[in-house]
Design a protein around this motif. Structure first.
Motif, PDB file in Angstrom:
ATOM      1  N   ARG A  66       0.833  -1.195   0.000  1.00  0.00           N
ATOM      2  CA  ARG A  66       0.000   0.000   0.000  1.00  0.00           C
ATOM      3  C   ARG A  66       0.865   1.242   0.000  1.00  0.00           C
ATOM      4  O   ARG A  66       1.904   1.316   0.625  1.00  0.00           O
ATOM      5  CB  ARG A  66      -0.912   0.004   1.227  1.00  0.00           C
ATOM      6  N   LYS A  67       0.405   2.286  -0.725  1.00  0.00           N
ATOM      7  CA  LYS A  67       1.119   3.546  -0.819  1.00  0.00           C
ATOM      8  C   LYS A  67       0.117   4.685  -0.758  1.00  0.00           C
ATOM      9  O   LYS A  67      -0.985   4.589  -1.293  1.00  0.00           O
ATOM     10  CB  LYS A  67       1.902   3.606  -2.131  1.00  0.00           C
ATOM     11  N   ARG A  68       0.481   5.778  -0.114  1.00  0.00           N
ATOM     12  CA  ARG A  68      -0.423   6.928   0.021  1.00  0.00           C
ATOM     13  C   ARG A  68      -0.586   7.665  -1.301  1.00  0.00           C
ATOM     14  O   ARG A  68       0.335   7.740  -2.106  1.00  0.00           O
ATOM     15  CB  ARG A  68       0.119   7.907   1.062  1.00  0.00           C
ATOM     16  N   GLU A  69      -1.783   8.228  -1.506  1.00  0.00           N
ATOM     17  CA  GLU A  69      -2.005   9.121  -2.627  1.00  0.00           C
ATOM     18  C   GLU A  69      -1.342  10.467  -2.348  1.00  0.00           C
ATOM     19  O   GLU A  69      -0.956  10.770  -1.223  1.00  0.00           O
ATOM     20  CB  GLU A  69      -3.511   9.335  -2.832  1.00  0.00           C
ATOM     21  N   ALA A  70      -1.209  11.288  -3.370  1.00  0.00           N
ATOM     22  CA  ALA A  70      -0.615  12.607  -3.195  1.00  0.00           C
ATOM     23  C   ALA A  70      -1.465  13.459  -2.258  1.00  0.00           C
ATOM     24  O   ALA A  70      -2.700  13.367  -2.241  1.00  0.00           O
ATOM     25  CB  ALA A  70      -0.474  13.290  -4.543  1.00  0.00           C
ATOM     26  N   LYS A  71      -0.799  14.300  -1.454  1.00  0.00           N
ATOM     27  CA  LYS A  71      -1.520  15.117  -0.482  1.00  0.00           C
ATOM     28  C   LYS A  71      -2.315  16.244  -1.138  1.00  0.00           C
ATOM     29  O   LYS A  71      -3.299  16.720  -0.584  1.00  0.00           O
ATOM     30  CB  LYS A  71      -0.548  15.726   0.526  1.00  0.00           C
ATOM     31  N   GLY A  72      -1.892  16.672  -2.327  1.00  0.00           N
ATOM     32  CA  GLY A  72      -2.589  17.735  -3.024  1.00  0.00           C
ATOM     33  C   GLY A  72      -2.072  19.116  -2.656  1.00  0.00           C
ATOM     34  O   GLY A  72      -1.173  19.273  -1.820  1.00  0.00           O
ATOM     35  N   TYR A  80      -4.879   5.465   0.753  1.00  0.00           N
ATOM     36  CA  TYR A  80      -3.821   4.595   0.239  1.00  0.00           C
ATOM     37  C   TYR A  80      -4.245   4.056  -1.119  1.00  0.00           C
ATOM     38  O   TYR A  80      -5.422   3.770  -1.356  1.00  0.00           O
ATOM     39  CB  TYR A  80      -3.563   3.420   1.187  1.00  0.00           C
ATOM     40  N   GLU A  81      -3.256   3.916  -2.012  1.00  0.00           N
ATOM     41  CA  GLU A  81      -3.511   3.270  -3.289  1.00  0.00           C
ATOM     42  C   GLU A  81      -2.685   2.008  -3.366  1.00  0.00           C
ATOM     43  O   GLU A  81      -1.634   1.894  -2.727  1.00  0.00           O
ATOM     44  CB  GLU A  81      -3.143   4.205  -4.442  1.00  0.00           C
ATOM     45  N   TYR A  97      -7.498  19.336  -1.421  1.00  0.00           N
ATOM     46  CA  TYR A  97      -6.365  19.045  -0.538  1.00  0.00           C
ATOM     47  C   TYR A  97      -6.695  17.895   0.416  1.00  0.00           C
ATOM     48  O   TYR A  97      -7.713  17.893   1.085  1.00  0.00           O
ATOM     49  CB  TYR A  97      -6.015  20.302   0.274  1.00  0.00           C
ATOM     50  N   ARG A  98      -5.815  16.868   0.422  1.00  0.00           N
ATOM     51  CA  ARG A  98      -6.049  15.687   1.261  1.00  0.00           C
ATOM     52  C   ARG A  98      -5.178  15.718   2.530  1.00  0.00           C
ATOM     53  O   ARG A  98      -5.624  15.261   3.584  1.00  0.00           O
ATOM     54  CB  ARG A  98      -5.748  14.416   0.472  1.00  0.00           C
ATOM     55  N   GLY A  99      -3.932  16.231   2.413  1.00  0.00           N
ATOM     56  CA  GLY A  99      -3.051  16.331   3.584  1.00  0.00           C
ATOM     57  C   GLY A  99      -2.848  14.994   4.264  1.00  0.00           C
ATOM     58  O   GLY A  99      -2.697  13.951   3.626  1.00  0.00           O
TER      59      GLY A  99
END
Length: 465
Positions: free
Chosen positions: A47-53, A68-69, A61-63
Motif C-alpha cells: 500500500r502507498k499513500r495518494e498525493a496530499k494535493g 492509500y492506493e 487538498y487531502r493532507g
C-alpha cells in the motif's frame, strides 16, 4: 532458500530460530526477488499513500487524510528510487555455504592474543648476581649514584640517540621507569604484552608478562616498585609482582579501563583508581578483590586521566566530555567542576615534580597548566604566555612528561618529533626527529639530567641523552 524475506530499514537482530543475517543491495534483492517470484508467484501488493494535493485547493487538498492506493513493491517510484536494505534470514544448516566478510575493527579494538592465562618468562642472561640478588637490586657499579638526592639536579634536553629497542611491530602505549632509581623500564604494548628492560649495563629484556588478550593501554608502579598494575582493552585490570612475574589479583570491569593509578598514600597503598570508558571512575581494594569499593560517576564520557594531588588527599580527573573535576579521595561528589566552551578533551597528564601544577595534553595542539591546590584553576600566567605550543597532538593520546627538576616539559608529536619547552617562558627549546610515525609515549629518567625514552606506533623505543 527456506527462510523468509524481511524488508527493514536498519540492521536488527535476527529473530529466534535463525542463525545469521545478510544485508543485500537493491540490485541483489531484485535478482533474488525474480527467482522467488518465479517459484512462488507474485508477492502481495504494498500500500502507498495518494498525493496530499495543493493546500491552496480547499476541496482537493487531502493532507494527512490522503487515502492509500494499491501498488506493486517493484513499481518504479515517481522520483529517484529510495535506498532500502533487505535482510535475508537463513536457517542454521544453510549458514555453512555463506562466505562471511570480516567485520571492521575499531581503532582501538585490537585482535585477541593468547588465551588470557597469566604467565611470565625471564629473558635475561642471569636471574641472580654473584650475591644472589635479582634485578630489583639498584646497581652501584655505575658512574651515577641512583640513591643520591636529586634536589640540586639541573636538567638539559637530550641531543643524541644512545639505544633502540624494538620488541614488536605493535604500538607502544605506555612506559614507566622504576620509581626512584629508574634502573628498570616497564612498557605496555598493543600486542597484549608487558615487558621489563634493564636501563643500564646491557639494556636487555629482562622479563615479559603475558595474561591479557588485547592491547595493554596503561601501567603503573606502586611507590616502592614491588608491584604494578596493567589495564587492557580486554576489560580486565591485573596486579603483578615485579620481581617474580606472578599475577597477584584480577579485576573484571564492564568497560575498558583507560587509565589506572595506585594511591601513593602509604595509608591506602593497597587501593587504586581506574578511569573507564563507561564514564565511571572505580576504586578497588587489592586485599578484597572483586567488585569496586567506590564509584565516582559524574563524568559524561570516557575518563582519560587521573592525577593525585594535595598530598594525595584529592585527585583530579579529565574526560572526553571536555571537563575537569576534582575529588576528595573516597567521596563520590566533585569538589570542583570546570567545563568552559573553549576547552578541549585533555587526554594525558603529568604532575610537576616540585610545584602544585598539573600539565594536560589538550587536543587543540597545546599543553595547558592547571593548579592542583585548593582552587583548581587554569594557570593564567601560562595562558598569557600562549601556553606550550608548536607540536601536533590531535587525534592521539600523546604523553607529556617533566624533567626531574621540573624546568623542562616534553611531549611527543604526530609528526614523529619529541618536543622540549622551558617551564618558565613556555618557549620551545628543542625538538628531535625520533620517528616517521607519531611518537605517543615519552618518559624522563627520574635520576638523570638529560635521558629520555620515547615510544612510537611502530613499536620502536628509543633512548636519548
Amino acid at each position: 532458500m527456506s527462510g523468509p524475506l524481511t524488508n527493514t530499514s536498519s540492521k536488527g537482530r535476527v529473530p529466534t530460530g535463525y542463525a545469521d543475517e545478510i544485508v543485500l543491495s537493491n540490485a541483489s534483492f531484485k535478482q533474488l526477488h525474480r527467482s522467488v517470484e518465479s517459484a512462488t508467484g507474485p508477492p502481495a501488493k504494498k500500500r502507498k499513500r495518494e498525493a496530499k494535493g495543493d493546500p491552496a485547493d480547499v476541496y482537493g487538498y487531502r493532507g494527512p487524510w490522503a487515502k492509500y492506493e494499491e501498488v506493486r513493491p517493484d513499481a518504479a517510484p515517481d522520483d529517484e528510487e529510495e535506498e532500502v536494505e533487505y535482510v535475508v534470514e537463513y536457517e542454521e544448516d544453510e549458514i555453512e555455504d555463506i562466505d562471511r566478510a570480516p567485520l571492521p575493527k575499531g581503532a582501538t579494538d585490537y585482535a585477541e592474543t593468547g588465551d588470557g592465562s597469566e604467565k611470565s618468562e625471564f629473558h635475561g642472561k642471569s636471574q641472580y648476581d654473584y650475591q644472589g640478588r635479582t634485578y630489583m637490586h639498584v646497581p652501584r657499579d655505575l658512574d651515577i649514584d641512583l640513591h643520591s638526592d636529586i634536589a640540586d639536579l639541573q636538567c638539559y634536553h637530550p641531543k643524541k640517540l644512545i639505544h633502540t629497542w624494538k620488541p614488536s611491530s605493535k604500538p607502544i602505549n605506555q612506559m614507566r621507569f622504576f620509581p626512584g632509581s629508574g634502573h628498570l623500564l616497564l612498557t605496555a604494548s598493543a600486542d597484549a604484552k608487558i615487558r621489563l628492560y634493564d636501563v643500564y649495563h646491557d639494556r636487555e629484556l629482562l622479563r615479559s608478562f603475558s595474561g591479557h588478550t588485547k592491547s595493554v593501554n596503561d601501567i603503573d608502579f606502586t611507590a616502592n616498585g614491588e608491584q604494578f598494575l596493567s589495564a587492557s582493552y580486554d576489560r580486565t585490570i591485573k596486579s603483578w609482582n615485579t620481581e617474580t612475574g606472578q599475577c597477584l589479583s584480577r579485576f573484571s570491569t564492564k568497560g575498558n579501563p583507560h587509565v589506572v593509578r595506585w594511591n601513593p598514600d602509604p595509608k591506602h597503598s593497597w587501593e587504586f583508581l581506574a578511569g573507564m570508558s563507561n564514564k565511571k571512575i572505580l576504586q578497588f581494594d587489592t586485599r578484597t578483590g572483586g567488585d569496586p569499593i567506590q564509584e565516582y560517576d559524574h563524568h559524561l564520557s570516557a575518563v582519560n586521566t587521573l592525577t593525585f594531588c594535595d598530598e594525595n588527599r584529592r585527585f583530579m580527573s579529565t574526560s572526553d566530555d571536555k571537563s575537569m573535576r576534582a575529588w576528595e579521595y573516597g567521596i563520590p561528589v566533585p569538589i570542583k567542576f570546570v567545563a568552559e566552551p573553549e576547552m578541549y578533551s585533555m587526554v594525558r597528564s603529568a604532575s610537576h615534580p616540585r610545584k602544585n601544577f598539573v600539565a594536560y595534553q589538550s587536543l587543540d595542539n597545546q599543553i595547558i597548566i592547571w593548579g592542583s591546590s585548593e582552587r583548581f584553576k587554569q594557570n593564567n600566567k601560562k595562558a598569557s604566555l600562549s601556553s606550550f605550543r608548536g607540536h601536533n597532538c590531535t587525534g592521539y593520546a600523546i604523553d607529556v612528561a617533566f624533567s626531574p627538576d621540573g624546568n623542562i616539559l616534553s611531549s611527543g608529536d604526530t609528526g614523529g618529533y619529541v618536543c622540549f619547552w622551558d617551564w618558565k617562558t613556555c618557549k620551545m627549546w628543542h625538538k628531535i626527529k625520533a620517528s616517521e610515525v607519531p611518537v605517543v609515549a615519552v618518559a624522563w629518567h627520574p635520576h638523570e639530567t638529560s635521558k629520555v625514552v620515547t615510544g612510537d606506533l611502530n613499536g620502536v623505543m628509543k633512548y636519548w641523552d
